[in-house]
Every structure is written in structure tokens, then in C-alpha cells.
Design an enzyme around this catalytic site. Structure first.
Site, short mmCIF file in Angstrom:
data_model
loop_
_atom_site.label_atom_id
_atom_site.label_comp_id
_atom_site.label_asym_id
_atom_site.label_seq_id
_atom_site.Cartn_x
_atom_site.Cartn_y
_atom_site.Cartn_z
N LYS A 107 0.84 -1.20 0.00
CA LYS A 107 0.00 0.00 0.00
C LYS A 107 0.88 1.26 0.00
O LYS A 107 1.98 1.25 0.55
CB LYS A 107 -0.87 0.03 1.25
CG LYS A 107 -1.71 -1.21 1.46
CD LYS A 107 -2.29 -1.23 2.86
CE LYS A 107 -2.79 -2.60 3.27
NZ LYS A 107 -3.06 -2.71 4.70
N ARG A 117 -12.06 -8.03 13.82
CA ARG A 117 -13.17 -7.12 14.10
C ARG A 117 -14.49 -7.67 13.63
O ARG A 117 -15.52 -7.48 14.25
CB ARG A 117 -12.92 -5.76 13.43
CG ARG A 117 -11.79 -4.99 14.04
CD ARG A 117 -11.31 -3.90 13.13
NE ARG A 117 -10.89 -4.47 11.86
CZ ARG A 117 -10.32 -3.80 10.88
NH1 ARG A 117 -10.11 -2.51 11.01
NH2 ARG A 117 -9.95 -4.40 9.77
O1 PNS Z 1 -2.24 -3.74 9.23
P1 PNS Z 1 -2.17 -4.69 8.08
O2 PNS Z 1 -1.87 -3.92 6.81
O3 PNS Z 1 -3.37 -5.56 7.94
O4 PNS Z 1 -0.91 -5.65 8.38
C1 PNS Z 1 -0.54 -6.66 7.46
C2 PNS Z 1 0.85 -7.22 7.84
C3 PNS Z 1 1.87 -6.10 7.86
C4 PNS Z 1 0.78 -7.87 9.21
C5 PNS Z 1 1.23 -8.29 6.77
O5 PNS Z 1 1.12 -7.75 5.50
C6 PNS Z 1 2.65 -8.83 6.98
O6 PNS Z 1 2.88 -9.64 7.85
N1 PNS Z 1 3.60 -8.33 6.15
C7 PNS Z 1 4.99 -8.75 6.23
C8 PNS Z 1 5.37 -9.60 5.01
C9 PNS Z 1 4.96 -11.04 5.25
O7 PNS Z 1 5.42 -11.72 6.14
N2 PNS Z 1 4.06 -11.51 4.38
C10 PNS Z 1 3.53 -12.85 4.44
C11 PNS Z 1 2.36 -12.93 5.42
S1 PNS Z 1 1.52 -14.42 5.18
#
Ligand code: PNS
Length: 160
Positions: free
Chosen positions: A42, A91
Site C-alpha cells: 500500500k 473485528r
Molecule cells: O495492518 P495490516 O496492513 O493488515 O498488516 C498486514 C501485515 C503487515 C501484518 C502483513 O502484511 C505482513 O505480515 N507483512 C509482512 C510480510 C509477510 O510476512 N508476508 C507474508 C504474510 S503471510
């Protein structure tokens, strides 16, 4: 053994819902590491350093909570900091599919890292960072939804 929970997210911006989850996580873990993802696809409103500063301001003095940013996979970050669980807020049913997929993928990548879902306070269940951004962008009142420091940062960002 110190039980370390990771609370990851974009936090763009942090909301009262995030603050609520951080406090609830403290009941499950000795330490909570709030982890701001830097590689989100994003386009963020606030740079990572500002999101970290806003989180610190919103949570205040709490020695068991630390704030870090991370790049790359969450499971690697968890390994690096010795985290044994990932905390995510649920949520509504609409959150479930994405959260379930993410939890299972993270388990595939790191079999002993548990994902724990917490339910936020009832009056915060409708709250999301994207809604807060939209209300603030259109000049609506976000006080009560975010810490005053975050409200101020939003007002500045949207030139009010
Ligand atoms: O607040 P959000 O945008 O819902 O958080 C999403 C987040 C940052 C927790 C997720 O995108 C993430 O863990 N990103 C790090 C990259 C990663 O490990 N991706 C694989 C997850 S299965």
C-alpha cells in the site's frame, strides 16, 4: 522463559483499536513488540518513522511494550526478536478470510509461531485506519477514534 508477542501491522495511522489490542496483548505475554511493516504494497500516508513515533505517543509509558519496524517476512522478524506468538485483531467476519490465510501461511513458514486473534472493545469494532484516513481527509472529526497526537498529525497532513 519470557513470552514475547509480536503485534504486526501497517498502523497508518495507529487508532484507538490498535491501542486497545496492544493493552489486551499484555495479558497474554510478558513483552509485546509492536512491529510496523515497511514493505507493505500500500502507498502509506505516514512514513514508518512517523508511525512509530505516533504509536509511542499513543501507548505512552509502558515498559513491556517496544516498537520496531521490519522489512521482509514477519516470520523472520519473529525469529530475530524471539517472538512466540503473533497477535492480530479480528473485528468482523470480513477480516476472517485474510487473517486465516495469513496465519496458515505464517505457520507453514514457521511451525511453532502461533497466531492469536483478539477481539477489540465493542465500541471500536467498526474502526480501521483506512476509515480514519478517509474521515480525516474529508474534514470529519476523528477525535475519539485516535490519540490526540494522531489527530494532530492527520490535520497537518491534510492541511487543516
Ligand atoms: O495492518 P495490516 O496492513 O493488515 O498488516 C498486514 C501485515 C503487515 C501484518 C502483513 O502484511 C505482513 O505480515 N507483512 C509482512 C510480510 C509477510 O510476512 N508476508 C507474508 C504474510 S503471510
Amino acid at each position: 522463559m519470557t513470552r514475547i508477542a509480536i503485534y504486526p501491522g501497517s498502523f497508518d495511522p495507529p487508532t484507538r483499536g490498535h491501542e486497545d489490542l496492544i493493552r489486551r496483548s499484555l495479558a497474554l505475554a510478558d513483552r509485546v513488540v509492536v512491529a510496523v511493516a515497511t514493505n507493505s504494497s500500500k502507498q502509506p500516508l505516514f512514513p514508518v518513522a512517523e508511525r512509530l513515533a505516533l504509536l509511542r505517543a499513543a501507548v505512552g509509558e509502558e515498559p513491556r511494550v517496544t516498537f520496531e519496524s521490519f522489512d521482509g517476512l514477519l516470520v523472520e522478524f519473529a525469529r530475530r526478536v524471539g517472538g512466540s506468538m503473533v497477535v492480530r485483531g479480528l473485528r468482523a467476519v470480513s477480516d476472517f478470510e485474510y487473517e486465516f490465510q495469513m496465519a496458515l501461511m505464517n505457520r507453514r513458514l514457521h511451525s511453532t509461531l502461533e497466531t492469536v486473534f483478539l477481539v477489540p472493545a465493542l465500541d471500536l469494532t467498526y474502526l480501521s485506519s483506512s476509515l480514519v484516513r478517509e474521515v480525516a481527509r474529508l474534514g470529519g472529526d476523528v477525535s475519539g477514534l485516535v490519540h490526540p497526537a494522531v489527530a494532530e498529525a492527520l490535520a497537518k497532513r491534510y492541511g487543516r
